[in-house]
Design an enzyme around this catalytic site. Structure first.
Site, short mmCIF file in Angstrom:
data_model
loop_
_atom_site.label_atom_id
_atom_site.label_comp_id
_atom_site.label_asym_id
_atom_site.label_seq_id
_atom_site.Cartn_x
_atom_site.Cartn_y
_atom_site.Cartn_z
N HIS A 158 0.90 -1.18 0.04
CA HIS A 158 0.06 0.07 -0.01
C HIS A 158 0.86 1.44 -0.05
CE1 HIS A 158 -3.87 -1.73 0.34
NE2 HIS A 158 -3.73 -2.40 1.38
N CYS A 214 0.25 2.56 -4.89
CA CYS A 214 -0.37 3.77 -5.11
C CYS A 214 0.26 4.78 -4.66
CB CYS A 214 -2.00 3.90 -4.21
SG CYS A 214 -3.25 2.66 -4.70
#
Length: 347
Positions: A158, A214
């Site tokens: 992440h 991301c």
């Protein structure tokens, strides 16, 4: 990474980690189609998450016997699945690490004992991807670096953004990666990564960071960004004038997406979960050894376009069921500009 759920057409994709912070108004449309690295959950994901107990052999090979005291090729590979957190869980990150490890060993001659792997499958606590272990491993990576060294940092997990209070970001946000204990120990910011693995690089040392997460576009805070669609470099120096340069070496980052975008975990290519960037990068480097950076990025964009046009069998199914597309633009950044169509990528 984004979590693209098994969803009905038109349903939102929720970026779990991104929900911590408000999304800028001009980026909210993008998030409706993406999220934090897409968790593409399989049908039946309503089953309760169980605590993960690994019996998988370690990917870390301890030095023993007549190994050299140092190697000119070293790598840190980090893949985080967030196994015990249902709302954050990713499915392709360990596959990403295995792909990159195999690529470095078989195609680029990295010694196994000089590749440090951090995943939740490791039983040695030194290799669990906590903030401390990641930072310690990055210090190991650049320690005593010398001219001729080739270093690799790979991260699959992440990524997030948070407001920048140092005036060193044009868009007002710092980019981050999320260790397994980020809620307790905090995230690792782009400023931290720059200090840890960019600033120490000496003349003749080359670092490649490959970040499949991301908001990873400028994750190393490098001063030059190449926009492959426009085919030109742009200055990304911090407005504050802060020193983000190396100590004479070269740092190059290959990121899964722009700072404002999400990156996808997908089974569109093989039916097996992988980060989209990682899978394509590994396959292309196996098929076309030593491409120029320009050619490599052209091939990556072409592959993304094929998925979005339904030219791959699995992508056609995904698009029909989930209204799924790969909406991410991989980004190249560097501590120095170079001719991307004359410079070959060698890890």
């Amino acid at each position: 990474m984004v979590v693209i759920g098994t969803r009905t057409k038109g349903a939102d994709i929720v970026c779990a980690s991104c929900s911590y912070l408000p999304i800028p108004i001009n980026e909210q449309t993008s998030y409706q189609h993406q999220g934090l690295r897409s968790r593409i959950r399989s049908v039946g994901s309503h089953m309760k998450n169980k605590i993960h107990h690994s019996t998988t052999p370690s990917l870390n090979l301890e030095q023993s016997g007549p190994y050299p005291m140092r190697s000119s090729k070293r790598a840190v590979l980090c893949g985080i699945t967030y196994n015990n957190w249902k709302q954050y869980k990713l499915k392709g990150t360990v596959n990403d690490v295995r792909n990159m490890r195999d690529l470095l060993i078989t195609r680029f001659g990295y010694p196994r004992e000089y590749i440090r792997v951090l995943t939740e499958e490791e039983t040695d606590q030194r290799y669990i991807p906590t903030r401390k272990n990641i930072e310690d491993s990055l210090r190991w990576l650049v320690n005593d670096c010398r001219s001729g060294d080739s270093l690799v940092f790979f991260y699959s997990g992440h990524g997030l953004r948070q407001p920048d209070f140092n005036n060193d970001e044009d868009d007002g946000f710092d980019e981050t990666i999320c260790p397994i204990d980020f809620r307790q120990a905090g995230m690792i910011l782009d400023n931290d990564l720059n200090s840890l693995i960019v600033r120490p690089l000496k003349h003749g040392v080359t670092l490649h960071a490959i970040v499949d997460a991301c908001h990873s576009g400028t994750i190393l805070d490098l001063t030059h960004v190449y926009y492959s669609r426009e085919k030109k470099w742009k200055d990304s120096s911090p407005p504050s004038g802060a020193n983000k340069r190396t100590n004479g070496g070269l740092a190059i980052s290959i990121s899964a997406c722009l700072d404002s975008q999400a990156a996808a975990d997908t089974s569109a290519f093989t039916g097996k979960m992988n980060g989209a960037l990682t899978y394509l990068l590994a396959e292309l480097l196996k098929k076309f050894p030593g491409p120029t950076y320009g050619d490599l990025f052209d091939l990556i964009h072409e592959s993304f376009d094929k998925v979005n046009q339904g030219c791959l069998a699995n992508s056609t199914i995904l698009r029909r069921i989930f209204d799924y597309r790969l909406l991410q633009t991989p980004l190249l950044s560097s501590s120095d500009q170079f001719d991307v169509y004359k410079t070959h990528l060698v890890l």
